[in-house]
Design a protein around this motif. Structure first.
Motif, PDB file in Angstrom:
ATOM      1  N   ALA A 273       0.823  -1.218   0.103  1.00 22.43           N
ATOM      2  CA  ALA A 273       0.167   0.037  -0.023  1.00 22.43           C
ATOM      3  C   ALA A 273       0.777   1.274  -0.019  1.00 22.43           C
ATOM      4  CB  ALA A 273      -0.738   0.088   0.980  1.00 22.43           C
ATOM      5  N   LEU A 274       2.085   1.181   0.880  1.00 23.55           N
ATOM      6  CA  LEU A 274       2.947   2.273   0.952  1.00 23.55           C
ATOM      7  C   LEU A 274       3.454   2.641  -0.435  1.00 23.55           C
ATOM      8  CD1 LEU A 274       4.542   1.566   4.252  1.00 23.55           C
ATOM      9  CD2 LEU A 274       2.961   3.576   4.016  1.00 23.55           C
ATOM     10  N   LEU A 275       3.962   1.645  -1.200  1.00 25.97           N
ATOM     11  CA  LEU A 275       4.503   1.829  -2.605  1.00 25.97           C
ATOM     12  C   LEU A 275       3.451   2.986  -3.346  1.00 25.97           C
ATOM     13  CD1 LEU A 275       6.227  -1.580  -3.312  1.00 25.97           C
ATOM     14  CD2 LEU A 275       7.211   0.720  -3.221  1.00 25.97           C
ATOM     15  N   LYS A 276       2.052   2.828  -3.296  1.00 25.49           N
ATOM     16  CA  LYS A 276       1.312   3.506  -4.076  1.00 25.49           C
ATOM     17  C   LYS A 276       1.882   5.003  -3.909  1.00 25.49           C
ATOM     18  CE  LYS A 276      -2.787   2.535  -4.779  1.00 25.49           C
ATOM     19  NZ  LYS A 276      -4.423   2.445  -4.595  1.00 25.49           N
ATOM     20  N   ASN A 277       2.338   5.477  -2.810  1.00 29.77           N
ATOM     21  CA  ASN A 277       2.444   6.834  -2.409  1.00 29.77           C
ATOM     22  C   ASN A 277       1.214   7.584  -2.455  1.00 29.77           C
ATOM     23  OD1 ASN A 277       5.251   6.842  -2.525  1.00 29.77           O
ATOM     24  ND2 ASN A 277       5.413   6.934  -4.776  1.00 29.77           N
ATOM     25  N   PRO A 278       0.367   7.080  -1.730  1.00 31.92           N
ATOM     26  CA  PRO A 278      -1.127   7.619  -1.530  1.00 31.92           C
ATOM     27  C   PRO A 278      -1.154   8.960  -0.960  1.00 31.92           C
ATOM     28  CG  PRO A 278      -0.782   5.799   0.202  1.00 31.92           C
ATOM     29  CD  PRO A 278       0.428   5.966  -0.570  1.00 31.92           C
ATOM     30  N   LYS A 279      -2.279   9.504  -1.158  1.00 29.82           N
ATOM     31  CA  LYS A 279      -2.605  10.823  -0.410  1.00 29.82           C
ATOM     32  C   LYS A 279      -3.332  10.357   0.915  1.00 29.82           C
ATOM     33  CE  LYS A 279      -1.746  14.266  -3.311  1.00 29.82           C
ATOM     34  NZ  LYS A 279      -1.613  13.333  -4.771  1.00 29.82           N
ATOM     35  N   ILE A 280      -3.976   9.144   0.932  1.00 29.92           N
ATOM     36  CA  ILE A 280      -4.731   8.673   2.136  1.00 29.92           C
ATOM     37  C   ILE A 280      -4.402   7.263   2.277  1.00 29.92           C
ATOM     38  CG2 ILE A 280      -7.043   8.181   3.007  1.00 29.92           C
ATOM     39  CD1 ILE A 280      -8.218  10.506   1.224  1.00 29.92           C
ATOM     40  N   LEU A 281      -3.935   6.794   3.502  1.00 29.26           N
ATOM     41  CA  LEU A 281      -3.596   5.536   3.827  1.00 29.26           C
ATOM     42  C   LEU A 281      -4.704   4.962   5.000  1.00 29.26           C
ATOM     43  CD1 LEU A 281      -1.593   2.928   3.844  1.00 29.26           C
ATOM     44  CD2 LEU A 281      -0.300   4.039   5.434  1.00 29.26           C
ATOM     45  N   ILE A 282      -5.394   3.831   4.375  1.00 27.09           N
ATOM     46  CA  ILE A 282      -6.405   3.325   5.315  1.00 27.09           C
ATOM     47  C   ILE A 282      -6.012   1.755   5.777  1.00 27.09           C
ATOM     48  CG2 ILE A 282      -8.773   2.345   5.729  1.00 27.09           C
ATOM     49  CD1 ILE A 282      -9.376   4.617   3.534  1.00 27.09           C
ATOM     50  N   LEU A 283      -5.788   1.680   7.008  1.00 30.69           N
ATOM     51  CA  LEU A 283      -5.444   0.310   7.695  1.00 30.69           C
ATOM     52  C   LEU A 283      -6.690  -0.128   8.174  1.00 30.69           C
ATOM     53  CD1 LEU A 283      -2.062   1.165   9.064  1.00 30.69           C
ATOM     54  CD2 LEU A 283      -2.592   0.182   6.753  1.00 30.69           C
ATOM     55  N   ASP A 284      -7.291  -1.163   7.849  1.00 31.03           N
ATOM     56  CA  ASP A 284      -8.440  -1.769   8.323  1.00 31.03           C
ATOM     57  C   ASP A 284      -8.138  -2.950   9.325  1.00 31.03           C
ATOM     58  OD1 ASP A 284     -10.893  -2.841   9.056  1.00 31.03           O
ATOM     59  OD2 ASP A 284     -11.636  -2.911   6.914  1.00 31.03           O
ATOM     60  N   ASP A 285      -7.919  -2.647  10.352  1.00 26.25           N
ATOM     61  CA  ASP A 285      -7.223  -3.860  11.185  1.00 26.25           C
ATOM     62  C   ASP A 285      -6.429  -4.545  10.966  1.00 26.25           C
ATOM     63  OD1 ASP A 285      -7.712  -4.811  13.845  1.00 26.25           O
ATOM     64  OD2 ASP A 285      -9.133  -6.187  13.350  1.00 26.25           O
ATOM     65  N   SER A 286      -5.328  -3.656  10.192  1.00 27.06           N
ATOM     66  CA  SER A 286      -4.369  -4.491   9.504  1.00 27.06           C
ATOM     67  C   SER A 286      -2.871  -4.814  10.430  1.00 27.06           C
ATOM     68  CB  SER A 286      -3.775  -3.765   8.163  1.00 27.06           C
ATOM     69  OG  SER A 286      -4.970  -3.389   7.357  1.00 27.06           O
ATOM     70  N   THR A 287      -2.766  -4.401  11.670  1.00 27.12           N
ATOM     71  CA  THR A 287      -1.792  -4.893  12.368  1.00 27.12           C
ATOM     72  C   THR A 287      -1.947  -5.793  13.611  1.00 27.12           C
ATOM     73  OG1 THR A 287      -2.011  -2.907  13.772  1.00 27.12           O
ATOM     74  CG2 THR A 287      -0.692  -2.597  12.000  1.00 27.12           C
ATOM     75  N   SER A 288      -3.429  -6.499  13.431  1.00 25.41           N
ATOM     76  CA  SER A 288      -4.115  -7.303  14.537  1.00 25.41           C
ATOM     77  C   SER A 288      -3.143  -8.473  14.886  1.00 25.41           C
ATOM     78  CB  SER A 288      -5.304  -7.516  14.125  1.00 25.41           C
ATOM     79  OG  SER A 288      -5.564  -8.393  12.800  1.00 25.41           O
ATOM     80  N   ALA A 289      -2.232  -8.855  13.537  1.00 26.90           N
ATOM     81  CA  ALA A 289      -1.644 -10.110  13.828  1.00 26.90           C
ATOM     82  C   ALA A 289       0.005  -9.957  14.384  1.00 26.90           C
ATOM     83  CB  ALA A 289      -1.687 -10.946  12.557  1.00 26.90           C
ATOM     84  N   VAL A 290       0.283  -8.552  14.309  1.00 28.40           N
ATOM     85  CA  VAL A 290       1.726  -8.217  14.712  1.00 28.40           C
ATOM     86  C   VAL A 290       1.728  -8.014  16.205  1.00 28.40           C
ATOM     87  CG1 VAL A 290       2.109  -7.328  12.404  1.00 28.40           C
ATOM     88  CG2 VAL A 290       1.403  -5.763  14.148  1.00 28.40           C
ATOM     89  N   ASP A 291       2.901  -8.342  16.915  1.00 31.01           N
ATOM     90  CA  ASP A 291       3.060  -8.131  18.053  1.00 31.01           C
ATOM     91  C   ASP A 291       3.084  -6.433  18.575  1.00 31.01           C
ATOM     92  OD1 ASP A 291       5.922  -6.986  18.398  1.00 31.01           O
ATOM     93  OD2 ASP A 291       6.004  -8.786  17.008  1.00 31.01           O
ATOM     94  N   THR A 292       2.910  -5.995  19.792  1.00 34.32           N
ATOM     95  CA  THR A 292       2.757  -4.637  20.197  1.00 34.32           C
ATOM     96  C   THR A 292       3.967  -3.886  19.660  1.00 34.32           C
ATOM     97  OG1 THR A 292       3.371  -5.029  22.307  1.00 34.32           O
ATOM     98  CG2 THR A 292       0.984  -5.065  21.779  1.00 34.32           C
ATOM     99  N   LYS A 293       5.084  -4.449  19.860  1.00 34.21           N
ATOM    100  CA  LYS A 293       6.332  -3.656  19.685  1.00 34.21           C
ATOM    101  C   LYS A 293       6.443  -3.535  18.059  1.00 34.21           C
ATOM    102  CE  LYS A 293      11.550  -4.071  19.854  1.00 34.21           C
ATOM    103  NZ  LYS A 293      12.624  -5.026  20.285  1.00 34.21           N
ATOM    104  N   THR A 294       6.393  -4.268  17.230  1.00 34.37           N
ATOM    105  CA  THR A 294       6.298  -4.316  15.760  1.00 34.37           C
ATOM    106  C   THR A 294       5.284  -3.226  15.546  1.00 34.37           C
ATOM    107  OG1 THR A 294       6.943  -6.392  15.371  1.00 34.37           O
ATOM    108  CG2 THR A 294       6.232  -5.310  13.625  1.00 34.37           C
ATOM    109  N   ASP A 295       4.015  -3.114  15.973  1.00 29.13           N
ATOM    110  CA  ASP A 295       2.923  -2.329  15.932  1.00 29.13           C
ATOM    111  C   ASP A 295       3.470  -0.979  16.172  1.00 29.13           C
ATOM    112  OD1 ASP A 295       0.460  -1.178  15.416  1.00 29.13           O
ATOM    113  OD2 ASP A 295      -0.503  -2.078  17.187  1.00 29.13           O
ATOM    114  N   ALA A 296       3.990  -0.688  17.141  1.00 32.64           N
ATOM    115  CA  ALA A 296       4.633   0.736  17.771  1.00 32.64           C
ATOM    116  C   ALA A 296       5.771   1.075  16.454  1.00 32.64           C
ATOM    117  CB  ALA A 296       5.092   0.500  19.026  1.00 32.64           C
ATOM    118  N   SER A 297       6.363   0.215  16.270  1.00 30.98           N
ATOM    119  CA  SER A 297       7.389   0.499  15.230  1.00 30.98           C
ATOM    120  C   SER A 297       6.996   0.931  13.751  1.00 30.98           C
ATOM    121  CB  SER A 297       8.327  -0.693  15.103  1.00 30.98           C
ATOM    122  OG  SER A 297       9.104  -0.898  16.141  1.00 30.98           O
ATOM    123  N   ILE A 298       5.919   0.523  13.387  1.00 31.93           N
ATOM    124  CA  ILE A 298       5.014   0.693  12.326  1.00 31.93           C
ATOM    125  C   ILE A 298       4.496   2.095  12.707  1.00 31.93           C
ATOM    126  CG2 ILE A 298       3.117   0.145  10.916  1.00 31.93           C
ATOM    127  CD1 ILE A 298       3.694  -2.721  11.247  1.00 31.93           C
TER     128      ILE A 298
END
Length: 578
Positions: free
Chosen positions: A484-509
């Protein structure tokens, strides 16, 4: 319906014309040969004229060779035209599906669309191949053989004129009875494909719950139902050949009886009787081919109706006149928005939605399951259209934008992370097909995906299974975010898209987003308060309505729903589960 489907013939019109043309030559030669064989019997053998027999014999051999060549060429062009027609038709259906909105796709099941692209197209291909040959061959053979028979002996040939209308009525009744059953068959094919698709895609769940036997029973039940429907239809269709053969054999018996009487009375020759019997066989063959064609048409008619449903469905999301070709910024405004999946103002999934997001803001959305979070964000890139009100981006109604421009400016990472067969790099380039290796690596670093990709044996060239099942859920999510980031968008929507990553990785993102793409508007749907705690503001949805909007600090002080979610997660609820 037929006219619409036949548009797919296109460049194969020439082959579709040449096939029946060569069939016509083949039929004319086949019909003339029995007539000439009668000459050999009556004029050659009867008078023992070897020169005449040799002359007619050579002509017959030449005619047989020309008939063979015509038949081979007819078959070649028929195969080419039908295969090309099926290729184009399959492509036209697939292209049509690509224009569908989510609402259009909801009208057809996935399994139903697959059946139309495979089984239904094959049925039409088989019918078309038979059609371009048989629709010319059978009538010509029937007419020419009948004319020749009448020319030889009008009284005897009248037997055919009695039998043919009777057989036509029988064939019509068979079609009338069999067609509704075949319609049911293809509906059940959709259900069977659905069972197979669910089982194969969810095979890990099936095995983990040891449900193999139950799934086999389910499949067997569906397969047995299709078998019984086909058997019922075939019991009707199978009357074709016996009725036709009985009628023609009866005709041959009468011809032989009457012909023998006339030979004795010297009003008919032996050669003429042989020719009449041959023409009877040719009429039999043409009627049998007709009956086979009718069976194919019965099946193909059902398939054509199903395919026409797809081709005739108009996408309900289209560009307006003079669409806007550029999205200036990521500002989002919802004004009195209501939405219904069934386009009914009395059955709204979302109602009275009003808010404004400034360009570059980070906004969190939370709420219980089924409160309309995903539906809300899907209105932004026009995956669905609003039922009431307006959605604006950069001050302009989203309906005024060119759809491609709009969706290129909005990058969505949906709840279901979909990756496709191919390498990781190929999947990432969906976001930007011209992306350089440096751009790909940068996007993956922002999504915290670079390190795990490099730990794989083939790095970015690692081949993914269908659906990316050889990656973990968290890894798939990060690859989808990078894409999604490679689109260079004006708007980025994450629909519960970090639910499967740990909290540390989530915070890093989230940290990478703040530092690297501050001007991109970011909307984050999350179940974890932790994932949206540094948002500029948070929207709380309940039963399709906004119940609160504010900063995390404001909501913590004033909103009970936010307080309850926060406290439950801090005490080890959803927060610890993640």
């Amino acid at each position: 319906m037929l006219k619409n489907i036949l548009k797919s013939v296109r460049e194969y019109k020439r082959d579709s014309f040449l096939a029946p043309l060569f069939v016509s030559f083949e039929v004319i030669l086949e019909v003339l040969m029995p007539f000439m064989m009668a000459w050999i019997i009556d004029k050659g053998l009867a008078k023992q004229d070897m020169a005449y027999i040799t002359k007619i014999g050579i002509i017959l051999i030449i005619m047989a060779i020309l008939s063979l060549i015509s038949g081979v060429l007819a078959g070649r062009f028929a195969a080419s035209s039908s295969a090309g027609f099926a290729k184009n038709l399959r492509l036209d259906i697939f292209k049509k599906i690509q224009t569908f909105s989510f609402q259009n796709i909801d009208e057809f099941s996935t399994s139903g669309l697959i059946t139309r692209l495979t089984t239904d197209v094959t049925n039409i291909q088989n019918a078309y191949q038979m059609l371009v040959r048989t629709v010319v061959r059978s009538p010509l053979m029937l007419i020419f053989a009948l004319v020749m028979a009448l020319r030889i002996n009008f009284d005897v040939a009248m037997i055919f004129l009695i039998i043919i209308p009777f057989l036509g009525i029988i064939l019509f009744l068979i079609i009338l009875k069999a067609h509704p059953i075949f319609e049911k068959v293809f509906d059940e094919y959709d259900n069977l494909n659905k069972v197979v698709q669910e089982n194969v895609s969810g095979i890990r769940v099936v095995k983990s719950f040891v449900r193999e036997d139950e799934e086999i029973k389910k499949f067997d039940k569906m397969s047995l139902l299709i078998f019984n429907l086909f058997k019922k239809a075939e019991k009707i269709v199978i009357f074709n050949n016996p009725v036709i053969q009985f009628s023609i054999f009866t005709a041959i018996i009468f011809i032989s009886w009457i012909g023998s009487t006339q030979i004795i009375s010297e009003t008919m020759t032996t050669g003429q009787l042989m020719s009449l019997i041959t023409y009877a066989w040719q009429i039999l063959n043409s009627l049998v081919m007709f009956s086979m064609l009718f069976v194919m048409i019965i099946i193909a008619r059902t398939s054509m109706e199903r395919i026409s449903e797809v081709l005739n469905t108009n996408p309900n999301l289209v560009n307006g006149e003079n669409p806007i070709e550029q999205v200036e910024n990521g500002e989002i405004i919802f004004e009195n928005v209501g939405f219904s999946y069934v386009d009914d103002k009395d059955k709204l999934a979302l109602r009275d939605i009003n808010f404004k997001i400034e360009s570059g803001e980070t906004v969190g959305i939370i709420g219980g399951t089924g409160t309309g979070k995903s539906t809300l964000v899907q209105l932004i890139p026009r995956l669905y259209d609003v039922t009431l009100g307006e959605v604006k981006i950069a001050g302009k109604n989203v309906k005024d934008y060119d759809l491609t421009v709009l969706r290129d400016s909005v990058a969505m990472v949906l709840q279901k992370n979909v990756l496709f067969s191919g390498t990781i790099k190929e999947n990432l380039k969906w976001g930007n097909k011209n992306a350089t290796d440096d751009e790909i690596i940068h996007a993956c670093k922002l999504a915290q995906a670079h390190d795990f990709i490099m730990s794989l044996a083939n790095g970015y060239n690692t081949v993914l299974d269908q659906g990316g099942t050889n990656l973990s859920g968290g890894q798939r999510q990060r690859v989808c975010i990078a894409r999604a980031l490679l689109k260079n968008p004006k708007i980025l929507i994450l629909d519960d898209s970090t639910s499967a990553v740990d909290t540390k990785t989530d915070a890093s993102i989230r940290k990478a987003f703040r530092e690297e793409i501050p001007n991109v508007t970011k909307i984050i749907i999350a179940q974890r308060i932790h994932s949206i705690e540094d948002s500029d503001k948070i929207i709380i949805l309940d039963r399709g309505q906004i119940v609160a909007i504010g900063s995390p600090e404001e909501l913590m002080k004033t909103n009970k729903i936010y307080q309850e979610i926060y406290n439950s997660q801090q005490k080890g609820g959803l927060f610890d589960e993640q």
